[in-house]
Motif scaffolding. Structure first.
Motif, PDB file in Angstrom:
ATOM      1  N   LEU A 196       0.821  -1.215   0.000  1.00 42.83           N
ATOM      2  CA  LEU A 196       0.000   0.000   0.000  1.00 42.83           C
ATOM      3  C   LEU A 196       0.854   1.264   0.000  1.00 42.83           C
ATOM      4  O   LEU A 196       0.500   2.251  -0.646  1.00 42.83           O
ATOM      5  N   ASP A 197       1.983   1.247   0.711  1.00 47.74           N
ATOM      6  CA  ASP A 197       2.885   2.404   0.684  1.00 47.74           C
ATOM      7  C   ASP A 197       3.437   2.624  -0.718  1.00 47.74           C
ATOM      8  O   ASP A 197       3.567   3.761  -1.182  1.00 47.74           O
ATOM      9  N   GLY A 198       3.764   1.527  -1.406  1.00 42.94           N
ATOM     10  CA  GLY A 198       4.241   1.638  -2.785  1.00 42.94           C
ATOM     11  C   GLY A 198       3.165   2.201  -3.704  1.00 42.94           C
ATOM     12  O   GLY A 198       3.448   3.032  -4.570  1.00 42.94           O
ATOM     13  N   MET A 199       1.932   1.752  -3.509  1.00 39.37           N
ATOM     14  CA  MET A 199       0.836   2.291  -4.314  1.00 39.37           C
ATOM     15  C   MET A 199       0.627   3.773  -4.025  1.00 39.37           C
ATOM     16  O   MET A 199       0.339   4.550  -4.940  1.00 39.37           O
ATOM     17  N   ASP A 200       0.776   4.164  -2.775  1.00 38.17           N
ATOM     18  CA  ASP A 200       0.612   5.575  -2.409  1.00 38.17           C
ATOM     19  C   ASP A 200       1.639   6.436  -3.135  1.00 38.17           C
ATOM     20  O   ASP A 200       1.295   7.478  -3.693  1.00 38.17           O
ATOM     21  N   SER A 201       2.899   5.984  -3.145  1.00 40.45           N
ATOM     22  CA  SER A 201       3.920   6.775  -3.839  1.00 40.45           C
ATOM     23  C   SER A 201       3.669   6.788  -5.347  1.00 40.45           C
ATOM     24  O   SER A 201       3.896   7.801  -6.017  1.00 40.45           O
ATOM     25  N   ASP A 202       3.183   5.666  -5.900  1.00 45.28           N
ATOM     26  CA  ASP A 202       2.861   5.625  -7.330  1.00 45.28           C
ATOM     27  C   ASP A 202       1.738   6.605  -7.670  1.00 45.28           C
ATOM     28  O   ASP A 202       1.805   7.329  -8.671  1.00 45.28           O
ATOM     29  N   PHE A 203       0.694   6.623  -6.834  1.00 45.97           N
ATOM     30  CA  PHE A 203      -0.418   7.540  -7.084  1.00 45.97           C
ATOM     31  C   PHE A 203       0.017   8.991  -6.909  1.00 45.97           C
ATOM     32  O   PHE A 203      -0.444   9.871  -7.646  1.00 45.97           O
ATOM     33  N   THR A 204       0.909   9.248  -5.961  1.00 45.08           N
ATOM     34  CA  THR A 204       1.396  10.607  -5.763  1.00 45.08           C
ATOM     35  C   THR A 204       2.177  11.080  -6.987  1.00 45.08           C
ATOM     36  O   THR A 204       1.988  12.207  -7.467  1.00 45.08           O
ATOM     37  N   SER A 205       3.034  10.212  -7.519  1.00 43.25           N
ATOM     38  CA  SER A 205       3.795  10.608  -8.710  1.00 43.25           C
ATOM     39  C   SER A 205       2.870  10.759  -9.923  1.00 43.25           C
ATOM     40  O   SER A 205       3.067  11.663 -10.741  1.00 43.25           O
ATOM     41  N   MET A 206       1.857   9.900 -10.022  1.00 45.23           N
ATOM     42  CA  MET A 206       0.912  10.015 -11.134  1.00 45.23           C
ATOM     43  C   MET A 206       0.102  11.306 -11.014  1.00 45.23           C
ATOM     44  O   MET A 206      -0.183  11.955 -12.022  1.00 45.23           O
ATOM     45  N   THR A 207      -0.265  11.681  -9.802  1.00 44.80           N
ATOM     46  CA  THR A 207      -0.996  12.935  -9.603  1.00 44.80           C
ATOM     47  C   THR A 207      -0.156  14.122 -10.046  1.00 44.80           C
ATOM     48  O   THR A 207      -0.657  15.035 -10.711  1.00 44.80           O
ATOM     49  N   GLY A 208       1.116  14.099  -9.704  1.00 45.32           N
ATOM     50  CA  GLY A 208       2.018  15.176 -10.141  1.00 45.32           C
ATOM     51  C   GLY A 208       2.138  15.230 -11.649  1.00 45.32           C
ATOM     52  O   GLY A 208       2.114  16.309 -12.256  1.00 45.32           O
ATOM     53  N   LEU A 217      -0.098  14.122 -13.896  1.00 46.71           N
ATOM     54  CA  LEU A 217      -1.361  14.584 -14.482  1.00 46.71           C
ATOM     55  C   LEU A 217      -1.589  16.077 -14.241  1.00 46.71           C
ATOM     56  O   LEU A 217      -2.116  16.777 -15.115  1.00 46.71           O
ATOM     57  N   THR A 218      -1.191  16.553 -13.063  1.00 44.27           N
ATOM     58  CA  THR A 218      -1.339  17.985 -12.780  1.00 44.27           C
ATOM     59  C   THR A 218      -0.490  18.814 -13.741  1.00 44.27           C
ATOM     60  O   THR A 218      -0.955  19.823 -14.289  1.00 44.27           O
ATOM     61  N   GLY A 219       0.742  18.380 -13.960  1.00 42.22           N
ATOM     62  CA  GLY A 219       1.613  19.085 -14.911  1.00 42.22           C
ATOM     63  C   GLY A 219       1.052  19.039 -16.318  1.00 42.22           C
ATOM     64  O   GLY A 219       1.090  20.038 -17.050  1.00 42.22           O
ATOM     65  N   SER A 220       0.525  17.897 -16.723  1.00 46.50           N
ATOM     66  CA  SER A 220      -0.052  17.774 -18.065  1.00 46.50           C
ATOM     67  C   SER A 220      -1.270  18.685 -18.222  1.00 46.50           C
ATOM     68  O   SER A 220      -1.448  19.316 -19.271  1.00 46.50           O
ATOM     69  N   MET A 221      -2.109  18.747 -17.205  1.00 49.02           N
ATOM     70  CA  MET A 221      -3.283  19.624 -17.276  1.00 49.02           C
ATOM     71  C   MET A 221      -2.888  21.095 -17.353  1.00 49.02           C
ATOM     72  O   MET A 221      -3.520  21.879 -18.062  1.00 49.02           O
ATOM     73  N   LYS A 222      -1.848  21.474 -16.627  1.00 48.66           N
ATOM     74  CA  LYS A 222      -1.382  22.871 -16.702  1.00 48.66           C
ATOM     75  C   LYS A 222      -0.892  23.193 -18.101  1.00 48.66           C
ATOM     76  O   LYS A 222      -1.221  24.247 -18.657  1.00 48.66           O
ATOM     77  N   ARG A 223      -0.112  22.292 -18.691  1.00 46.61           N
ATOM     78  CA  ARG A 223       0.382  22.531 -20.053  1.00 46.61           C
ATOM     79  C   ARG A 223      -0.772  22.545 -21.059  1.00 46.61           C
ATOM     80  O   ARG A 223      -0.794  23.349 -21.992  1.00 46.61           O
ATOM     81  N   PHE A 224      -1.724  21.645 -20.888  1.00 46.56           N
ATOM     82  CA  PHE A 224      -2.887  21.569 -21.765  1.00 46.56           C
ATOM     83  C   PHE A 224      -3.720  22.853 -21.669  1.00 46.56           C
ATOM     84  O   PHE A 224      -4.142  23.410 -22.691  1.00 46.56           O
ATOM     85  N   SER A 225      -3.933  23.351 -20.447  1.00 44.87           N
ATOM     86  CA  SER A 225      -4.694  24.598 -20.258  1.00 44.87           C
ATOM     87  C   SER A 225      -3.956  25.784 -20.856  1.00 44.87           C
ATOM     88  O   SER A 225      -4.565  26.664 -21.483  1.00 44.87           O
ATOM     89  N   THR A 226      -2.655  25.817 -20.677  1.00 40.90           N
ATOM     90  CA  THR A 226      -1.859  26.905 -21.252  1.00 40.90           C
ATOM     91  C   THR A 226      -1.942  26.880 -22.775  1.00 40.90           C
ATOM     92  O   THR A 226      -2.092  27.924 -23.413  1.00 40.90           O
ATOM     93  N   MET A 227      -1.877  25.720 -23.362  1.00 39.57           N
ATOM     94  CA  MET A 227      -1.952  25.604 -24.808  1.00 39.57           C
ATOM     95  C   MET A 227      -3.352  25.997 -25.310  1.00 39.57           C
ATOM     96  O   MET A 227      -3.487  26.644 -26.356  1.00 39.57           O
ATOM     97  N   ALA A 228      -4.407  25.653 -24.585  1.00 35.90           N
ATOM     98  CA  ALA A 228      -5.767  25.993 -25.007  1.00 35.90           C
ATOM     99  C   ALA A 228      -6.013  27.495 -24.924  1.00 35.90           C
ATOM    100  O   ALA A 228      -6.761  28.049 -25.735  1.00 35.90           O
ATOM    101  N   ARG A 229      -5.387  28.186 -23.981  1.00 31.15           N
ATOM    102  CA  ARG A 229      -5.600  29.626 -23.825  1.00 31.15           C
ATOM    103  C   ARG A 229      -4.709  30.469 -24.728  1.00 31.15           C
ATOM    104  O   ARG A 229      -4.926  31.669 -24.869  1.00 31.15           O
ATOM    105  N   SER A 230      -3.734  29.868 -25.356  1.00 29.59           N
ATOM    106  CA  SER A 230      -2.718  30.676 -26.039  1.00 29.59           C
ATOM    107  C   SER A 230      -3.143  31.222 -27.405  1.00 29.59           C
ATOM    108  O   SER A 230      -2.546  32.159 -27.884  1.00 29.59           O
ATOM    109  N   GLY A 231      -4.117  30.685 -28.066  1.00 26.31           N
ATOM    110  CA  GLY A 231      -4.503  31.280 -29.349  1.00 26.31           C
ATOM    111  C   GLY A 231      -5.342  30.346 -30.191  1.00 26.31           C
ATOM    112  O   GLY A 231      -5.543  29.177 -29.874  1.00 26.31           O
TER     113      GLY A 231
END
Length: 128
Positions: A70-82, A84-98
């Motif tokens: 479970l600790d290993g899964m927690d670290s995996d989910f934490t890294s996946m959250t990071g 996905l968060t980075g991907s969403m920020k880049r995706f939002s930036t690209m959608a707003r740019s023009g």
């Protein structure tokens, strides 16, 4: 409760009635029989305690393994959250740019949806 009449009838003329021993010709024989029965029951109890201790240790090991998993899964989910968060920020930036980027974004989204359906179709055909 132990079968006292069987042990007593073999060695003495004793009878076991209402929790009292009657007709003892040799008091030492009664004590010997009671001592043997006590040792037998103590050995039985010791073996049961050993089995319970082994079971408790197995449960402890299993719980530790599951906690590590479970600790290993927690670290995996934490890294996946990071990620996905980075991907969403880049995706939002690209959608707003023009406007040109919006066309590219829609084309990419449509391509991903088509690729998903093609892969799901191929995988369903491969199973059958």
């Amino acid at each position: 409760m132990a079968d006292w009449t069987r042990d007593f009838s073999l060695r003495t003329s004793l009878t076991f009635k209402d929790g009292d021993i009657h007709g003892a010709q040799n008091p030492g024989a009664v004590e010997e029989i009671l001592d043997r029965e006590n040792k037998r029951m103590a050995d039985s109890l010791a073996s049961k305690v050993t089995r319970l201790k082994s079971l408790a240790l197995d449960i402890d090991r299993d719980a530790e393994d599951q906690n590590r998993y479970l600790d290993g899964m927690d670290s995996d989910f934490t890294s996946m959250t990071g990620l996905l968060t980075g991907s969403m920020k880049r995706f939002s930036t690209m959608a707003r740019s023009g406007r040109d980027n919006r066309k590219l974004l829609c084309g990419m989204a449509l391509g991903l949806i088509v690729a998903f359906f093609i892969l799901s179709y191929l995988l369903s055909r491969a199973r059958t």
